[in-house]
Write an enzyme that holds these catalytic residues in place. Structure first.
Site, PDB file in Angstrom:
ATOM      1  N   TYR A   1       0.845  -1.203   0.000  1.00 39.80           N
ATOM      2  CA  TYR A   1       0.000   0.000   0.000  1.00 39.80           C
ATOM      3  C   TYR A   1       0.875   1.247   0.000  1.00 39.80           C
ATOM      4  O   TYR A   1       1.993   1.233   0.542  1.00 39.80           O
ATOM      5  CB  TYR A   1      -0.872   0.031   1.255  1.00 39.80           C
TER       6      TYR A   1
ATOM      7  N   TYR B   1      -1.733 -10.567  -0.236  1.00 40.00           N
ATOM      8  CA  TYR B   1      -0.535 -10.185   0.536  1.00 40.00           C
ATOM      9  C   TYR B   1      -0.666 -10.691   1.960  1.00 40.00           C
ATOM     10  O   TYR B   1      -1.753 -11.036   2.427  1.00 40.00           O
ATOM     11  CB  TYR B   1      -0.307  -8.669   0.505  1.00 40.00           C
TER      12      TYR B   1
ATOM     13  N   ARG C   1      -3.907 -12.629   3.058  1.00 42.26           N
ATOM     14  CA  ARG C   1      -5.216 -12.083   2.742  1.00 42.26           C
ATOM     15  C   ARG C   1      -5.441 -12.238   1.241  1.00 42.26           C
ATOM     16  O   ARG C   1      -4.544 -11.963   0.447  1.00 42.26           O
ATOM     17  CB  ARG C   1      -5.293 -10.581   3.069  1.00 42.26           C
TER      18      ARG C   1
ATOM     19  N   HIS D   1      -7.779  -7.903  -2.729  1.00 38.74           N
ATOM     20  CA  HIS D   1      -9.009  -7.131  -2.488  1.00 38.74           C
ATOM     21  C   HIS D   1      -8.758  -5.651  -2.720  1.00 38.74           C
ATOM     22  O   HIS D   1      -7.614  -5.189  -2.723  1.00 38.74           O
ATOM     23  CB  HIS D   1      -9.503  -7.341  -1.050  1.00 38.74           C
TER      24      HIS D   1
ATOM     25  N   HIS E   1     -10.160  -2.060  -1.056  1.00 41.65           N
ATOM     26  CA  HIS E   1     -10.937  -1.509   0.069  1.00 41.65           C
ATOM     27  C   HIS E   1     -11.855  -0.392  -0.416  1.00 41.65           C
ATOM     28  O   HIS E   1     -11.473   0.390  -1.303  1.00 41.65           O
ATOM     29  CB  HIS E   1     -10.007  -0.902   1.113  1.00 41.65           C
TER      30      HIS E   1
HETATM   31  C1  BEZ Z   1      -5.722  -5.097   4.999  1.00 40.05           C
HETATM   32  O1  BEZ Z   1      -5.048  -4.212   4.539  1.00 40.05           O
HETATM   33  O2  BEZ Z   1      -6.590  -5.502   4.316  1.00 40.05           O
HETATM   34  C2  BEZ Z   1      -5.502  -5.658   6.357  1.00 40.05           C
HETATM   35  C3  BEZ Z   1      -4.217  -5.906   6.813  1.00 40.05           C
HETATM   36  C4  BEZ Z   1      -4.055  -6.411   8.099  1.00 40.05           C
HETATM   37  C5  BEZ Z   1      -5.162  -6.659   8.899  1.00 40.05           C
HETATM   38  C6  BEZ Z   1      -6.436  -6.412   8.420  1.00 40.05           C
HETATM   39  C7  BEZ Z   1      -6.614  -5.916   7.133  1.00 40.05           C
HETATM   40 FE    FE Z   2      -6.044  -4.596   2.519  1.00 39.01          FE
END
Ligand code: BEZ
Ligand code: FE
Length: 286
Positions: free
Chosen positions: A155, A189, A210, A213, A215
């Site tokens: 990010y 990631y 994860r 995605h 956000h």
């Molecule tokens: C995220 O960026 O999506 C994320 C990263 C760590 C914990 C929860 C969400």
């Molecule tokens: Fe994220």
């Protein structure tokens, strides 16, 4: 209170909050003590366990600062963040999902069809959809705040080598309630692994990944703001998200987007993929 024993300690600790003027705070503290004591009894908590837990929380505190909150990450991997999301979801709205630690306020406001992919490597995608009310009415002027990782899983707020506003923007829906940006398909990631929560996942052989995605925070006057995520179908981590953020209605399959297909909005470049994701907001108080 002088003759407390295993049979009376819980009531004494719960009742100790009785003079709390705020009724909600009193209730939550009483119930917290009762559940915490029950938990300790249930697992036959030893001094060693208890000390390890305190050391763990101390480490969480040590690594937490203005830009990093290890307690929030702990809540995420325990499924507590998602439990609170699910328990407070509006029935007619798009499902919510975790905010995560990489949100930055005041992303640039971009016009409909804007290209935020810039020089980022990866597959370009037109991300578009309608923001609607629970009864299906489009909402013009809704604000859609988007942020995502690049194809390496980084990010903008996390990686100083990236431009500060990389792959994030805000956009107001047009008169038809539509939003549309050209971006790149994100990659899966790992959550941050260099702190105590990461060590816990490693020690317990849990996946830190994860699924890919994007956000979103969508908001509009008179509606409850929605914090959610758009997941990319076919990701290998969809069923093992480290933070339990995936919901069935939040998984979207990008499809090929060619010159032959009319774009819903004018674009400055032809993306390779198109991902349609409509968002429904609940009326405030509904
Ligand atoms: C995220 O960026 O999506 C994320 C990263 C760590 C914990 C929860 C969400
Ligand atoms: Fe994220």
């Amino acid at each position: 209170m002088r003759d407390l024993d295993l049979g009376t300690i819980t009531d004494a600790a719960a009742e100790s909050w009785r003079d709390t003027p705020n009724a909600r705070l009193r209730h939550v503290l009483e119930r917290l003590v009762i559940h915490l004591h029950d938990f300790a009894r249930d697992v036959s908590l030893t001094h060693e366990d208890w000390r390890a837990a305190l050391d763990f929380l101390t480490e969480c505190g040590r690594i937490t600062d203005d830009s990093r909150n290890e307690f929030a990450l702990l809540s995420d991997v325990l499924g507590l963040t998602s439990l609170v999301d699910l328990a407070n979801a509006a029935p007619d709205a798009t499902a919510g999902s975790v905010l995560g630690p990489f949100y930055a306020e005041n992303s640039p406001v971009v016009p409909l069809g804007a290209d935020i992919a810039g020089d980022n490597p990866g597959e370009t995608v037109l991300l578009t959809g309608m923001v609607r009310d629970g009864d299906g009415t489009p909402i013009p002027g809704a604000l859609v705040d988007l942020w995502q990782a690049d194809t390496r899983g980084n990010y903008a707020v996390q990686d100083p080598s990236l431009p500060a506003e990389n792959l994030r923007c805000r956009q107001y829906t047009d008169d038809a309630g539509r939003y549309a940006v050209v971006t790149v398909l994100p990659a899966p990631y790992s959550i941050p692994m260099d702190g105590p929560v990461g060590a816990l996942l490693a020690a317990t052989r849990r996946s830190p990944w994860r699924p890919a995605h994007i956000h979103v925070i969508a908001s509009a006057e008179g509606h409850a703001p929605l914090v959610t995520e758009l997941f990319i179908a076919d990701d290998p981590h969809l069923d093992s998200d480290a933070v339990f953020g995936v919901r069935a209605g939040l998984v979207f399959l990008p499809r090929r987007f060619t010159e032959k297909e009319a774009s819903p909005v004018p674009l400055t470049r032809q993306p390779r993929w198109r991902l349609d994701a409509d968002i429904t907001l609940a009326r405030r108080g509904a």
